[in-house]
Design an enzyme around this catalytic site. Structure first.
Site, mmCIF file in Angstrom:
data_model
loop_
_atom_site.group_PDB
_atom_site.id
_atom_site.type_symbol
_atom_site.label_atom_id
_atom_site.label_comp_id
_atom_site.label_asym_id
_atom_site.label_seq_id
_atom_site.Cartn_x
_atom_site.Cartn_y
_atom_site.Cartn_z
ATOM 1 N N HIS A 307 -63.753 -46.987 10.580
ATOM 2 C CA HIS A 307 -62.943 -46.410 11.651
ATOM 3 C C HIS A 307 -63.843 -46.145 12.837
ATOM 4 O O HIS A 307 -64.988 -45.741 12.655
ATOM 5 C CB HIS A 307 -62.271 -45.111 11.186
ATOM 6 C CG HIS A 307 -61.124 -44.721 12.049
ATOM 7 N ND1 HIS A 307 -61.303 -44.070 13.250
ATOM 8 C CD2 HIS A 307 -59.794 -44.933 11.921
ATOM 9 C CE1 HIS A 307 -60.117 -43.885 13.801
ATOM 10 N NE2 HIS A 307 -59.190 -44.402 13.036
ATOM 11 N N ASP A 364 -55.081 -46.871 6.445
ATOM 12 C CA ASP A 364 -54.324 -48.061 6.066
ATOM 13 C C ASP A 364 -54.696 -48.613 4.696
ATOM 14 O O ASP A 364 -54.049 -49.525 4.202
ATOM 15 C CB ASP A 364 -54.507 -49.159 7.118
ATOM 16 C CG ASP A 364 -53.722 -48.830 8.358
ATOM 17 O OD1 ASP A 364 -52.612 -48.304 8.197
ATOM 18 O OD2 ASP A 364 -54.213 -49.073 9.461
HETATM 19 N N1 CMC Z 1 -66.044 -54.340 6.427
HETATM 20 C C1 CMC Z 1 -67.340 -54.722 6.538
HETATM 21 N N2 CMC Z 1 -68.143 -54.374 7.555
HETATM 22 C C2 CMC Z 1 -67.612 -53.601 8.511
HETATM 23 C C3 CMC Z 1 -66.273 -53.160 8.472
HETATM 24 C C4 CMC Z 1 -65.492 -53.546 7.367
HETATM 25 N N3 CMC Z 1 -64.218 -53.148 7.265
HETATM 26 N N4 CMC Z 1 -66.014 -52.409 9.558
HETATM 27 C C5 CMC Z 1 -67.149 -52.385 10.275
HETATM 28 N N5 CMC Z 1 -68.106 -53.102 9.654
HETATM 29 C C6 CMC Z 1 -69.501 -53.255 10.088
HETATM 30 C C7 CMC Z 1 -69.597 -54.249 11.224
HETATM 31 O O1 CMC Z 1 -69.833 -55.561 10.776
HETATM 32 C C8 CMC Z 1 -70.767 -53.698 12.000
HETATM 33 O O2 CMC Z 1 -71.961 -54.066 11.311
HETATM 34 P P1 CMC Z 1 -73.343 -54.324 12.094
HETATM 35 O O3 CMC Z 1 -73.614 -53.088 12.905
HETATM 36 O O4 CMC Z 1 -74.331 -54.567 11.013
HETATM 37 O O5 CMC Z 1 -73.061 -55.503 12.984
HETATM 38 C C9 CMC Z 1 -70.628 -52.181 11.858
HETATM 39 O O6 CMC Z 1 -69.921 -51.996 10.611
HETATM 40 C C10 CMC Z 1 -69.867 -51.518 12.974
HETATM 41 O O7 CMC Z 1 -68.633 -52.235 13.150
HETATM 42 P P2 CMC Z 1 -67.814 -52.248 14.497
HETATM 43 O O8 CMC Z 1 -66.813 -53.339 14.455
HETATM 44 O O9 CMC Z 1 -68.793 -52.240 15.634
HETATM 45 O O10 CMC Z 1 -67.142 -50.824 14.429
HETATM 46 P P3 CMC Z 1 -65.968 -50.341 15.346
HETATM 47 O O11 CMC Z 1 -66.051 -48.882 15.407
HETATM 48 O O12 CMC Z 1 -65.963 -51.098 16.622
HETATM 49 O O13 CMC Z 1 -64.656 -50.849 14.556
HETATM 50 C C11 CMC Z 1 -62.861 -50.952 13.021
HETATM 51 C C12 CMC Z 1 -63.828 -50.044 13.799
HETATM 52 C C13 CMC Z 1 -61.756 -50.096 12.400
HETATM 53 C C14 CMC Z 1 -62.205 -51.948 14.002
HETATM 54 C C15 CMC Z 1 -63.656 -51.720 11.932
HETATM 55 O O14 CMC Z 1 -64.259 -50.807 11.038
HETATM 56 C C16 CMC Z 1 -62.788 -52.723 11.175
HETATM 57 O O15 CMC Z 1 -62.641 -53.868 11.617
HETATM 58 N N6 CMC Z 1 -62.178 -52.309 9.989
HETATM 59 C C17 CMC Z 1 -61.272 -53.166 9.277
HETATM 60 C C18 CMC Z 1 -59.883 -53.153 9.921
HETATM 61 C C19 CMC Z 1 -59.152 -51.837 9.673
HETATM 62 O O16 CMC Z 1 -59.089 -51.348 8.558
HETATM 63 N N7 CMC Z 1 -58.544 -51.309 10.746
HETATM 64 C C20 CMC Z 1 -57.706 -50.109 10.669
HETATM 65 C C21 CMC Z 1 -58.308 -48.951 11.399
HETATM 66 S S1 CMC Z 1 -57.476 -47.411 10.983
HETATM 67 C C22 CMC Z 1 -55.916 -47.579 11.663
HETATM 68 C C23 CMC Z 1 -55.903 -47.388 13.121
HETATM 69 O O17 CMC Z 1 -56.059 -46.247 13.570
HETATM 70 O O18 CMC Z 1 -55.740 -48.374 13.834
#
Ligand code: CMC
Length: 431
Positions: A307, A364
């Site tokens: 998140h 989710d």
């Molecule tokens: N599985 C594996 N690795 C992950 C995941 C995941 N679900 N989420 C983040 N990472 C890693 C990512 O690869 C990155 O690694 P590195 O720094 O080594 O490159 C690091 O963690 C940070 O990721 P980010 O994409 O920069 O983090 P963010 O804060 O921009 O994204 C997120 C948050 C929710 C988009 C992301 O965690 C994600 O894609 N999760 C899966 C989709 C999901 O479950 N979304 C629902 C969110 S809750 C409902 C809502 O409020 O919308």
């Protein structure tokens, strides 16, 4: 001076004021940065950018706190219901008896849609995604209530648009499902409450009585409450940005539904189930998928993990996990995907990569399993999120329109393209 931030640039020092929120978070106000220094900030994904002052929702991602108008989400999930929470978010205080009755009355009596709206469903191709259908139909409400496009500052006009939208979205959503399975579109029933009515429109048919299960309705109501607002997330920021052009509520929320659809946001609940199903079909080798998620080249992410704001735990996911157990216990559903989910959670939470990256199950991760147990089709999961998030979008849109500092949203950019380049006539260009 420690109540300002000093920036020294090109030999000159500038001071910018600090803004402190009620719960202690601090921001420095850069609204005059460009006019004073000529600089803009660069913050892709808005990781360090506050876009507004808001009195609606507070969340502390480190401590796992979520408050709607100051009230903890855990208390609301236990004692309140979705319509009361909607009132709280939209009006800023918990309603008294009379206010809640009035609100209920209005929402109940606006739930029917104009008969012509039903014709719109016939215009879509076969099996459209219900998020696209819902967004389109919500946007089309602006054609049915044209007077409400005129003045987004008129309190009475805003109020009636809010009632219409809250009342009609469950009807619009249920019709998108009914249409997809070729069944007639049932009318809402005023004797039922908000979630019961939605279940009735989803699952009743003219040939047999639909028996409403109060526990199912309550589970759904809790899920909606948990999704009701989450401050400046992607879809809410979309609603605010669109609304900042003084665009009507229907158009702003229609855009919000589209923003919610993506798998990184509200589409994650659908993506979680599809991922669990994929792991199951592949023989249930959870470790293999956890391994893939840790390999950046695989581009595979564990859906339902991580998140942007919650870095220790998502308070909503704790409530949802308990709810999931209750629903499964009660319905005696033998759900192999639940086992996969539990195994996935257990392995991921002990894994160094997930611990280091602060990746925990989010709201989710379990919501999809509950929706599935309640009989809601998978492509309707993001729509359930949209119904839940609606009061939050409305509250944020309303707050924006009343904001004394209101200005149209218009970020800047750092241009990295070519410098000025002369036009080359077509026949002089190299192949
Ligand atoms: N599985 C594996 N690795 C992950 C995941 C995941 N679900 N989420 C983040 N990472 C890693 C990512 O690869 C990155 O690694 P590195 O720094 O080594 O490159 C690091 O963690 C940070 O990721 P980010 O994409 O920069 O983090 P963010 O804060 O921009 O994204 C997120 C948050 C929710 C988009 C992301 O965690 C994600 O894609 N999760 C899966 C989709 C999901 O479950 N979304 C629902 C969110 S809750 C409902 C809502 O409020 O919308």
């Amino acid at each position: 001076m420690d109540d300002t931030v000093q920036i020294t640039y090109a030999g000159k020092t500038y001071h910018f004021p600090i803004l402190e929120g009620t719960c202690g978070e601090k921001a420095f106000d850069i609204s005059k940065l460009r006019s004073e220094t000529g600089l803009i900030t660069f913050d892709p994904g808005f990781l360090s950018t506050g876009s507004c002052k808001s009195e609606i929702t507070f969340l502390d991602g480190e401590k796992g706190i979520l408050l709607y108008r100051g009230v903890p989400i855990e208390q609301l999930a236990e004692h309140s219901n979705f319509l009361e929470v909607s009132y709280l978010l939209i009006h800023g205080h918990l309603p008294n008896k009379g206010e809640l009755e009035q609100f209920n009355f209005h929402i109940t009596h606006h739930s029917m849609v104009h008969e012509s709206i039903k014709n719109l469903y016939d215009g879509f191709p076969k099996n459209p995604h219900p998020m696209a259908v819902c967004s389109t139909i919500v946007g089309s409400l602006a054609t049915f209530y044209q007077e409400h496009q005129v003045n987004v500052r008129d309190e009475r006009e805003i109020e009636i648009s809010i009632h219409r939208l809250l009342a009609k979205l469950p009807t619009i959503a249920a019709y998108s499902f009914k249409k997809s399975i070729g069944q007639p579109l049932p009318y809402p029933k005023n004797s039922l409450n908000y979630t019961e009515n939605f279940l009735h429109m989803m699952f009743s048919n003219p040939c047999e009585e639909y028996e409403l299960d109060p526990i199912t309705a309550r589970a759904l109501d809790v899920l909606l409450m948990l999704h009701a607002d989450h401050e400046q997330n992607c879809s809410t920021s979309t609603v605010r940005l669109v609304g900042s052009s003084m665009c009507n509520l229907f158009a702003s929320v229609s855009a919000g539904i589209y923003a919610l659809w993506g798998p990184l946001h509200g589409g994650a609940n659908q993506a979680v189930i599809e991922m669990l199903q994929h792991i199951y079909d592949d023989g249930g080798q959870v470790e293999k998928f956890v391994g893939m998620a840790k390999t950046p080249d695989s581009k595979f992410r564990l859906m339902g993990f991580g998140h942007r704001v919650y870095k220790n735990f998502d308070p909503r996911s704790r409530i949802i996990k308990d709810l999931a157990y209750k629903v499964f216990e009660r319905s005696h559903v033998n759900e192999p995907l639940l086992e996969i989910a539990l195994k996935l959670e257990e392995i991921a939470l002990k894994d160094e990569y997930f611990i280091e990256h602060k990746l925990y199950p989010n709201v989710d991760f379990y919501s999809g399993l509950i929706y599935k147990a309640l009989g809601i089709p998978v492509n309707m999961f993001p729509v359930m999120f949209a119904i839940g998030r609606l009061p939050g979008w409305i509250a944020q849109w309303k707050e924006l329109q009343a904001d004394e500092e209101f200005r149209i949203g218009r970020p800047r950019q750092v241009y990295m393209g070519r410098g000025k380049t002369d036009y080359i006539p077509l026949d002089e260009r190299s192949e």
